[in-house]
Design an enzyme around this catalytic site. Structure first.
Site, PDB file in Angstrom:
ATOM      1  CG  HIS A   1      -4.493   2.713  -4.165  1.00 46.50           C
ATOM      2  ND1 HIS A   1      -4.198   4.172  -4.016  1.00 46.50           N
ATOM      3  CD2 HIS A   1      -3.938   2.832  -5.654  1.00 46.50           C
ATOM      4  CE1 HIS A   1      -3.844   4.681  -5.129  1.00 46.50           C
ATOM      5  NE2 HIS A   1      -3.758   3.860  -6.011  1.00 46.50           N
TER       6      HIS A   1
ATOM      7  CG  ASN B   1      -3.976   7.943   4.120  1.00 38.18           C
ATOM      8  OD1 ASN B   1      -2.996   7.813   3.389  1.00 38.18           O
ATOM      9  ND2 ASN B   1      -5.299   7.393   3.341  1.00 38.18           N
TER      10      ASN B   1
ATOM     11  CD  GLN C   1      -5.973   9.264   0.078  1.00 43.81           C
ATOM     12  OE1 GLN C   1      -4.904  10.304  -0.120  1.00 43.81           O
ATOM     13  NE2 GLN C   1      -5.906   8.113   0.711  1.00 43.81           N
TER      14      GLN C   1
ATOM     15  NE  ARG D   1      -3.568   2.526   2.360  1.00 43.87           N
ATOM     16  CZ  ARG D   1      -3.989   3.121   3.518  1.00 43.87           C
ATOM     17  NH1 ARG D   1      -4.073   2.716   4.563  1.00 43.87           N
ATOM     18  NH2 ARG D   1      -4.799   4.189   3.300  1.00 43.87           N
ATOM     19  CG  HIS D   2      -0.987   4.965  -0.796  1.00 34.71           C
ATOM     20  ND1 HIS D   2      -1.225   5.691   0.190  1.00 34.71           N
ATOM     21  CD2 HIS D   2      -2.106   4.607  -1.340  1.00 34.71           C
ATOM     22  CE1 HIS D   2      -2.403   5.877   0.536  1.00 34.71           C
ATOM     23  NE2 HIS D   2      -2.949   5.099  -0.499  1.00 34.71           N
TER      24      HIS D   2
ATOM     25  CD  GLU E   1      -8.770   2.482  -2.887  1.00 33.89           C
ATOM     26  OE1 GLU E   1      -9.563   1.344  -3.317  1.00 33.89           O
ATOM     27  OE2 GLU E   1      -8.078   2.408  -1.774  1.00 33.89           O
TER      28      GLU E   1
END
Length: 194
Positions: free
Chosen positions: A146, A15, A21, A8-9, A82
């Site tokens: 994501h 966040n 997002q 995951r980023h 995402e």
């Protein structure tokens, strides 16, 4: 056997603010950049053949920081994006609950313009990851994407959803061109090393 590591980023300001997002292009925060560098240190202890990332900047930036150490070919894959949450994107969880009660737990309660269904996300992400795996049969592939995409992919191959996927969490799977095997989910141990 093809080995795939899904990452995951790193963290974004949205966040931290609990803003949804989705498909909005939100960059990494300073903390997210540091998380990406820490993940890079961990991932550089292994050999990787190729790197893929979503085209959204938070995933792409994370992949670029990781690739400063790996130095492998980096492909951008829009299919790894995402979920698109339509008009809910940019809203906080509290704002969504106030305006569209229950929309996140059961989106069928409301008509949300632009919302990608969970089933559409599951099919899209599974198709994208399988396509990447088949393109690089027998290789070790790193994919930066994501949390929702990783969770939907895991659900597609196991029938079960994972807990929330943490920023720069590492999830490992293998594919033999017929069946998926899950080795670990949501490993954030690299962030706890002093």
């Amino acid at each position: 056997m093809t080995e795939i590591c899904l990452v995951r980023h790193g963290e974004t300001l949205w966040n931290r603010e609990s803003r949804l997002q989705g498909s909005k292009d939100v960059p990494l925060s300073e903390a997210g950049i540091e998380q990406a560098r820490i993940a890079a240190d961990q991932l550089s202890k292994e050999t990787w053949d190729v790197l893929y990332s979503s085209d959204l900047s938070r995933a792409k930036q994370t992949a670029e920081h990781v690739n400063e150490q790996l130095k492998v070919t980096h492909f951008i894959e829009p299919g790894l994006r995402e979920r698109n949450y339509g008009i809910l994107e940019g809203m906080t969880r509290a704002e969504i609950d106030a305006q569209y009660p229950g929309a996140l737990s059961d989106p069928t309660q409301h008509q949300i313009p632009g919302l990608e269904t969970y089933e559409e996300l599951r099919q899209r992400i599974k198709k994208s990851v399988e396509s990447i795996a088949k393109r690089h049969d027998g290789k070790r592939i790193l994919i930066v994407t994501h949390g929702g995409s990783i969770n939907a992919f895991l659900h597609a191959i196991t029938g079960k959803r994972a807990e929330r996927i943490g920023n720069t969490a590492i999830t490992r799977v293998r594919f033999d061109n017929a069946r998926w095997y899950v080795d670990c989910i949501n490993d954030c141990s690299h962030l706890n090393v002093n």
